[in-house]
Enzyme design. Structure first.
Site, mmCIF file in Angstrom:
data_model
loop_
_atom_site.group_PDB
_atom_site.id
_atom_site.type_symbol
_atom_site.label_atom_id
_atom_site.label_comp_id
_atom_site.label_asym_id
_atom_site.label_seq_id
_atom_site.Cartn_x
_atom_site.Cartn_y
_atom_site.Cartn_z
ATOM 1 N N ALA A 70 -4.027 14.604 5.683
ATOM 2 C CA ALA A 70 -3.911 13.548 6.297
ATOM 3 C C ALA A 70 -2.741 12.771 5.590
ATOM 4 C CB ALA A 70 -4.847 12.803 6.373
ATOM 5 N N HIS A 115 1.560 5.177 -1.621
ATOM 6 C CA HIS A 115 1.276 6.562 -2.652
ATOM 7 C C HIS A 115 2.652 7.305 -3.162
ATOM 8 C CE1 HIS A 115 -2.866 6.755 -0.857
ATOM 9 N NE2 HIS A 115 -2.405 6.296 0.482
ATOM 10 N N LEU A 116 2.708 7.038 -4.244
ATOM 11 C CA LEU A 116 3.892 7.578 -5.073
ATOM 12 C C LEU A 116 3.417 8.999 -5.663
ATOM 13 C CD1 LEU A 116 5.073 4.723 -7.100
ATOM 14 C CD2 LEU A 116 6.128 5.775 -5.182
ATOM 15 N N ARG A 117 2.249 9.705 -5.704
ATOM 16 C CA ARG A 117 2.059 10.993 -6.294
ATOM 17 C C ARG A 117 2.208 10.804 -7.699
ATOM 18 N NH1 ARG A 117 -1.138 10.939 -1.889
ATOM 19 N NH2 ARG A 117 -0.235 11.736 -0.124
ATOM 20 N N HIS A 128 -4.539 -0.689 5.783
ATOM 21 C CA HIS A 128 -4.035 -0.084 6.983
ATOM 22 C C HIS A 128 -4.921 -0.173 8.285
ATOM 23 C CE1 HIS A 128 -6.659 2.772 4.999
ATOM 24 N NE2 HIS A 128 -5.748 3.270 4.259
ATOM 25 N N LEU A 141 -4.982 9.208 8.030
ATOM 26 C CA LEU A 141 -6.173 8.484 7.977
ATOM 27 C C LEU A 141 -6.113 7.050 7.672
ATOM 28 C CD1 LEU A 141 -8.579 11.488 6.902
ATOM 29 C CD2 LEU A 141 -8.513 10.212 9.143
ATOM 30 N N HIS A 183 3.290 14.540 1.501
ATOM 31 C CA HIS A 183 2.585 15.830 1.232
ATOM 32 C C HIS A 183 3.820 16.887 1.535
ATOM 33 C CE1 HIS A 183 -1.629 14.512 1.129
ATOM 34 N NE2 HIS A 183 -1.133 13.741 1.997
ATOM 35 N N ASP A 225 1.419 2.513 3.655
ATOM 36 C CA ASP A 225 0.590 3.774 3.461
ATOM 37 C C ASP A 225 1.573 4.914 3.312
ATOM 38 O OD1 ASP A 225 -1.604 5.256 2.718
ATOM 39 O OD2 ASP A 225 -2.205 5.077 5.229
ATOM 40 N N LYS A 243 -9.639 0.110 -5.974
ATOM 41 C CA LYS A 243 -9.459 0.587 -4.597
ATOM 42 C C LYS A 243 -10.878 1.194 -4.190
ATOM 43 C CE LYS A 243 -7.666 2.195 -0.631
ATOM 44 N NZ LYS A 243 -6.756 2.886 -0.017
ATOM 45 N N HIS A 263 -10.420 1.337 1.831
ATOM 46 C CA HIS A 263 -10.101 2.156 2.895
ATOM 47 C C HIS A 263 -11.394 2.096 3.876
ATOM 48 C CE1 HIS A 263 -8.605 6.235 4.667
ATOM 49 N NE2 HIS A 263 -9.724 5.932 5.266
ATOM 50 N N ASN A 266 -5.269 7.546 -5.983
ATOM 51 C CA ASN A 266 -5.896 8.566 -5.524
ATOM 52 C C ASN A 266 -4.988 9.896 -6.116
ATOM 53 O OD1 ASN A 266 -3.867 8.128 -3.533
ATOM 54 N ND2 ASN A 266 -4.927 9.461 -2.043
ATOM 55 N N HIS A 286 0.896 -1.283 -0.049
ATOM 56 C CA HIS A 286 -0.221 -0.078 0.099
ATOM 57 C C HIS A 286 0.869 1.199 0.099
ATOM 58 C CE1 HIS A 286 -3.875 2.277 1.366
ATOM 59 N NE2 HIS A 286 -2.859 3.148 1.417
#
Ligand code: NCD
Ligand code: ZN
Length: 349
Positions: A268, A15-17, A174, A224, A256, A252, A99, A136, A41, A13
């Site tokens: 978050a 997030h690579l953006r 998560h 979150l 940011h 996760d 997802k 989620h 996302n 899980h």
């Protein structure tokens, strides 16, 4: 023990953006992990297979020289996702899950699902084609206390969903509570869960105390689902270190810009890619279960996703270190969680 050599882990899980900051986030992951389930996302979200393919290509082109890493793509479920799209995703071979973000549950979830019954055609196709649903797991009912949203999700969404689609394979992402640990533990093997390093390392006091012990609000520890009280952390530790194949590593890691975390309405997401494996190792060691780290980090997830286990090895070395307070993130800066704290295990190069 001074060194620990394990099969190279995967992150189930992440997030690579996208855009110029992506390569900075990616390098911390690809230095350690062989593969990762990449969250969809983005803005706009990755809802179609052609978008997932293009995103995958951008990730591969952004890899640091010499890094070997395979992005495992996901689609973002919406009320409008069709069965045909699910079939395309399955046939592509590059999409490994879909997802579910309940609309409004977390960062970039505005396009998420407003009612799961709207998703029946997609869920039916996923069940038939054996494409996993990644959830989620938080209710979005504003009347429910933020710390109770995971438990409420189990009762109001997950239980009815699994009754309607008993053969659908689901990853409860998560997890943060004893309730989720118990629910997953008692379910059949079609339900599994990821556990982050930060939910294993910290309880919710960490949101309100500085490294020097002073009171204060700590935006970099805010994610979150929000970190919970100690009894829940203990349950997560038992689940992660207990050897059950239903629980596996998913960081996760969600970078940011510092500017957006340290604001009157800090967003978050914890950036843990540079520290995650060290955090996990330390938690496993403290639980007296270092010998179980490898299965949690490198076997259980691959087995659940029906992918081959990695063959390469990675070595951790007992060597005290402190993460830097900030790192480059495109034109911005990002702060790794755990900055300024002492870590016992370091990745040996
Ligand atoms: C994630 C993000 O920033 O994309 N944030 C987080 O707090 N974990 C979204 C998510 O996975 O909930
Ligand atoms: Zn996430």
């Amino acid at each position: 023990m001074q060194t620990l050599t394990i099969t190279r882990p995967d992150d189930w899980h992440l997030h690579l953006r996208d855009g110029p900051a992506m390569k900075d986030a990616l390098a911390h992951t690809s230095a350690v992990f062989a593969r990762a389930i990449v969250m969809p996302n983005l803005k706009p979200p990755v809802t179609r297979t052609d978008q997932a393919r293009a995103y995958r290509e951008r990730i591969v082109s952004a890899l640091a020289p010499g890094h070997r890493f395979e992005p495992l793509m996901t689609l973002y479920l919406t009320d409008a996702t069709s069965a045909a799209e699910i079939r395309l995703a399955r046939d592509s071979g590059l999409v490994h899950g879909v997802k579910l973000y309940p609309a409004g549950a977390t960062t970039n979830s505005e396009s998420g699902v407003t009612g799961l019954d709207r998703c029946d055609p997609a869920l039916q196709a996923m069940q038939e084609l054996d494409l996993a649903l990644l959830v989620h797991g938080e209710t979005t009912d504003p009347a429910v206390d933020v710390f109770d949203r995971e438990r409420a999700f189990i009762d109001t969404v997950l239980i009815p969903l699994r009754r309607r689609f008993p053969a659908l394979r689901i990853v409860f992402e998560h997890i943060t509570t004893r309730d989720a640990v118990q629910y997953v533990g008692e379910a059949d093997d079609r339900l599994a869960a990821t556990i982050t390093a930060h939910h294993l390392r910290y309880n919710r006091n960490a949101l309100f105390v500085g490294p020097d012990g002073r009171n204060g609000i700590r935006p970099h520890a805010y994610c979150l689902p929000v970190i919970k009280r100690e009894e829940h952390r203990q349950a997560l530790l038992r689940a992660a270190t207990g050897g059950s194949p239903k629980f596996f590593l998913g960081t996760d890691s969600a970078p940011h810009p510092v500017r957006e975390k340290e604001s009157a309405c800090g967003c978050a997401g914890c950036f843990t890619a540079p520290v995650a494996l060290s955090m996990y190792a330390e938690c496993f060691e403290q639980a007296g279960a270092l010998e179980r780290l490898e299965a949690f980090a490198s076997f259980h997830g691959a087995d659940f996703y029906r992918l081959p286990r990695n063959r390469e090895r990675i070595t951790l070395q007992r060597s005290p270190w402190q993460p830097p307070s900030e790192l480059p993130f495109g034109a911005e800066r990002v702060a790794p969680l755990g900055a300024g704290e002492n870590f016992a295990w370091k990745i040996a190069n």
